[in-house]
Design a protein around this motif. Structure first.
Motif, mmCIF file in Angstrom:
data_model
loop_
_atom_site.group_PDB
_atom_site.id
_atom_site.type_symbol
_atom_site.label_atom_id
_atom_site.label_comp_id
_atom_site.label_asym_id
_atom_site.label_seq_id
_atom_site.Cartn_x
_atom_site.Cartn_y
_atom_site.Cartn_z
ATOM 1 N N PRO A 15 -13.208 -9.264 43.235
ATOM 2 C CA PRO A 15 -12.341 -9.465 42.066
ATOM 3 C C PRO A 15 -12.259 -8.193 41.211
ATOM 4 C CG PRO A 15 -13.825 -11.318 42.337
ATOM 5 C CD PRO A 15 -14.276 -10.270 43.308
ATOM 6 N N THR A 16 -11.111 -7.972 40.624
ATOM 7 C CA THR A 16 -10.839 -6.734 39.886
ATOM 8 C C THR A 16 -11.854 -6.455 38.792
ATOM 9 O OG1 THR A 16 -8.490 -6.929 40.376
ATOM 10 C CG2 THR A 16 -9.088 -5.502 38.536
ATOM 11 N N LEU A 17 -12.162 -7.440 37.963
ATOM 12 C CA LEU A 17 -13.100 -7.205 36.861
ATOM 13 C C LEU A 17 -14.486 -6.842 37.394
ATOM 14 C CD1 LEU A 17 -13.664 -7.093 33.837
ATOM 15 C CD2 LEU A 17 -14.226 -9.527 33.934
ATOM 16 N N VAL A 18 -14.911 -7.527 38.444
ATOM 17 C CA VAL A 18 -16.223 -7.229 39.036
ATOM 18 C C VAL A 18 -16.205 -5.831 39.651
ATOM 19 C CG1 VAL A 18 -17.886 -7.903 40.819
ATOM 20 C CG2 VAL A 18 -16.761 -9.663 39.423
ATOM 21 N N GLY A 65 -13.313 -2.984 23.603
ATOM 22 C CA GLY A 65 -14.050 -4.242 23.518
ATOM 23 C C GLY A 65 -15.548 -4.024 23.592
ATOM 24 N N LEU A 66 -15.977 -3.025 24.375
ATOM 25 C CA LEU A 66 -17.410 -2.710 24.481
ATOM 26 C C LEU A 66 -17.966 -2.150 23.176
ATOM 27 C CD1 LEU A 66 -17.521 -1.086 28.033
ATOM 28 C CD2 LEU A 66 -18.570 -3.258 27.365
ATOM 29 N N LEU A 67 -17.114 -1.514 22.382
ATOM 30 C CA LEU A 67 -17.571 -0.943 21.111
ATOM 31 C C LEU A 67 -18.087 -2.005 20.147
ATOM 32 C CD1 LEU A 67 -14.876 1.797 20.387
ATOM 33 C CD2 LEU A 67 -17.280 2.133 20.980
ATOM 34 N N ALA A 68 -17.672 -3.245 20.339
ATOM 35 C CA ALA A 68 -18.140 -4.326 19.476
ATOM 36 C C ALA A 68 -19.630 -4.596 19.666
ATOM 37 C CB ALA A 68 -17.347 -5.601 19.737
ATOM 38 N N ASP A 69 -20.170 -4.186 20.818
ATOM 39 C CA ASP A 69 -21.594 -4.398 21.087
ATOM 40 C C ASP A 69 -22.121 -3.260 21.973
ATOM 41 O OD1 ASP A 69 -24.157 -5.389 21.387
ATOM 42 O OD2 ASP A 69 -23.572 -7.066 22.676
ATOM 43 N N VAL A 70 -22.202 -2.072 21.398
ATOM 44 C CA VAL A 70 -22.639 -0.891 22.151
ATOM 45 C C VAL A 70 -24.066 -1.076 22.656
ATOM 46 C CG1 VAL A 70 -23.091 1.597 22.007
ATOM 47 C CG2 VAL A 70 -21.061 0.630 20.909
ATOM 48 N N GLY A 71 -24.927 -1.634 21.824
ATOM 49 C CA GLY A 71 -26.316 -1.877 22.232
ATOM 50 C C GLY A 71 -26.399 -2.823 23.421
ATOM 51 N N GLY A 72 -25.581 -3.860 23.399
ATOM 52 C CA GLY A 72 -25.547 -4.806 24.510
ATOM 53 C C GLY A 72 -25.054 -4.142 25.789
ATOM 54 N N SER A 75 -27.881 -1.954 27.097
ATOM 55 C CA SER A 75 -28.912 -2.825 27.690
ATOM 56 C C SER A 75 -28.465 -3.348 29.054
ATOM 57 C CB SER A 75 -29.219 -4.010 26.769
ATOM 58 O OG SER A 75 -29.806 -3.560 25.580
ATOM 59 N N ALA A 76 -27.213 -3.750 29.140
ATOM 60 C CA ALA A 76 -26.686 -4.266 30.414
ATOM 61 C C ALA A 76 -26.638 -3.168 31.467
ATOM 62 C CB ALA A 76 -25.293 -4.864 30.197
ATOM 63 N N LEU A 77 -26.295 -1.951 31.063
ATOM 64 C CA LEU A 77 -26.271 -0.823 31.995
ATOM 65 C C LEU A 77 -27.686 -0.502 32.491
ATOM 66 C CD1 LEU A 77 -24.322 1.164 33.309
ATOM 67 C CD2 LEU A 77 -24.625 2.675 31.334
ATOM 68 N N THR A 78 -28.648 -0.564 31.595
ATOM 69 C CA THR A 78 -30.045 -0.354 31.990
ATOM 70 C C THR A 78 -30.497 -1.457 32.938
ATOM 71 O OG1 THR A 78 -30.513 0.792 29.922
ATOM 72 C CG2 THR A 78 -32.402 -0.115 31.115
ATOM 73 N N VAL A 89 -21.741 -7.386 34.298
ATOM 74 C CA VAL A 89 -20.481 -8.116 34.514
ATOM 75 C C VAL A 89 -20.204 -9.008 33.309
ATOM 76 C CG1 VAL A 89 -19.315 -9.841 35.947
ATOM 77 C CG2 VAL A 89 -20.596 -7.977 37.027
ATOM 78 N N ARG A 90 -21.211 -9.658 32.776
ATOM 79 C CA ARG A 90 -21.045 -10.500 31.589
ATOM 80 C C ARG A 90 -20.603 -9.658 30.388
ATOM 81 N NH1 ARG A 90 -25.968 -12.442 31.251
ATOM 82 N NH2 ARG A 90 -25.813 -13.460 33.253
ATOM 83 N N ALA A 91 -21.213 -8.485 30.211
ATOM 84 C CA ALA A 91 -20.845 -7.609 29.093
ATOM 85 C C ALA A 91 -19.381 -7.175 29.214
ATOM 86 C CB ALA A 91 -21.763 -6.384 29.058
ATOM 87 N N PHE A 92 -18.953 -6.845 30.425
ATOM 88 C CA PHE A 92 -17.562 -6.428 30.628
ATOM 89 C C PHE A 92 -16.600 -7.603 30.488
ATOM 90 C CE2 PHE A 92 -18.989 -2.329 31.649
ATOM 91 C CZ PHE A 92 -17.904 -1.484 31.766
ATOM 92 N N ALA A 93 -17.005 -8.774 30.930
ATOM 93 C CA ALA A 93 -16.145 -9.952 30.771
ATOM 94 C C ALA A 93 -15.932 -10.250 29.285
ATOM 95 C CB ALA A 93 -16.758 -11.156 31.481
ATOM 96 N N ASP A 94 -17.011 -10.207 28.509
ATOM 97 C CA ASP A 94 -16.891 -10.422 27.067
ATOM 98 C C ASP A 94 -16.022 -9.340 26.425
ATOM 99 O OD1 ASP A 94 -18.538 -12.643 27.312
ATOM 100 O OD2 ASP A 94 -20.327 -11.611 26.556
ATOM 101 N N ALA A 95 -16.232 -8.086 26.827
ATOM 102 C CA ALA A 95 -15.443 -6.982 26.281
ATOM 103 C C ALA A 95 -13.971 -7.127 26.657
ATOM 104 C CB ALA A 95 -15.990 -5.646 26.787
#
Length: 161
Positions: A15-18, A65-72, A75-78, A89-95
């Motif tokens: 899937p594209t988002l994934v 959209g990611l700027l709304a939660d840079v820390g998140g 953390s997700a990248l780590t 994937v959850r962080a990007f879906a929310d963003a």
């Protein structure tokens, strides 16, 4: 590594988002350039939905959209780098959802501006100089203007009409 990444990006079964998310995280992990890895990764995350036909005319600004939660995001990248794909994937879906919401709000704001200009232009009684028409700019879906064009149409001494 980059050949595997390109093969992953081009796999139509993912899937594209994934695909955009995991390829972004993997690109950031590989870090192939001394500078510009973040910009490059953000650019292709925005370009992938259009490239795959998910969007037609716009790029959805997931990075905004990611700027709304840079820390998140960090953390997700780590977590991705330790094998946890779900978090990124959850962080990007929310963003992505935030980005779509922002894009819809922007489209609404633009439409309100257009309606306001249409109302103002309809109320104008005096004819404009030359062939220049603000309405023609406002009514276009993709108005293009330039200094020479503006000068030509607003200059009463212009010989081109």
């Amino acid at each position: 590594m980059t050949h595997d990444l390109v093969a992953f990006i081009n796999d139509p079964m993912i899937p594209t988002l994934v695909s955009a998310t995991v390829s972004h995280a993997q690109f950031k992990t590989i870090h192939p350039f001394t500078d510009g890895n973040g910009r490059t990764g953000r650019a292709w995350v925005q370009a992938m939905p259009k490239h795959r036909g998910v969007t037609r005319h716009v790029a959805v600004s997931v990075s905004a959209g990611l700027l709304a939660d840079v820390g998140g995001y960090h953390s997700a990248l780590t977590a991705y780098r330790t094998g946890d794909v779900d978090s990124i994937v959850r962080a990007f879906a929310d963003a992505s959802l935030r980005a779509v919401h922002n894009a819809r709000a922007l489209a609404n704001d633009i439409e309100q501006l257009r309606a306001g200009w249409n109302e103002r232009l309809t109320a104008r009684k005096a004819p404009m100089r030359g062939n220049f028409s603000m309405r023609s700019l406002v009514d276009q879906s993709s108005p293009v203007s330039s200094q020479p064009l503006n000068s030509e149409h607003s200059n009463p001494m212009s010989t081109r009409r």
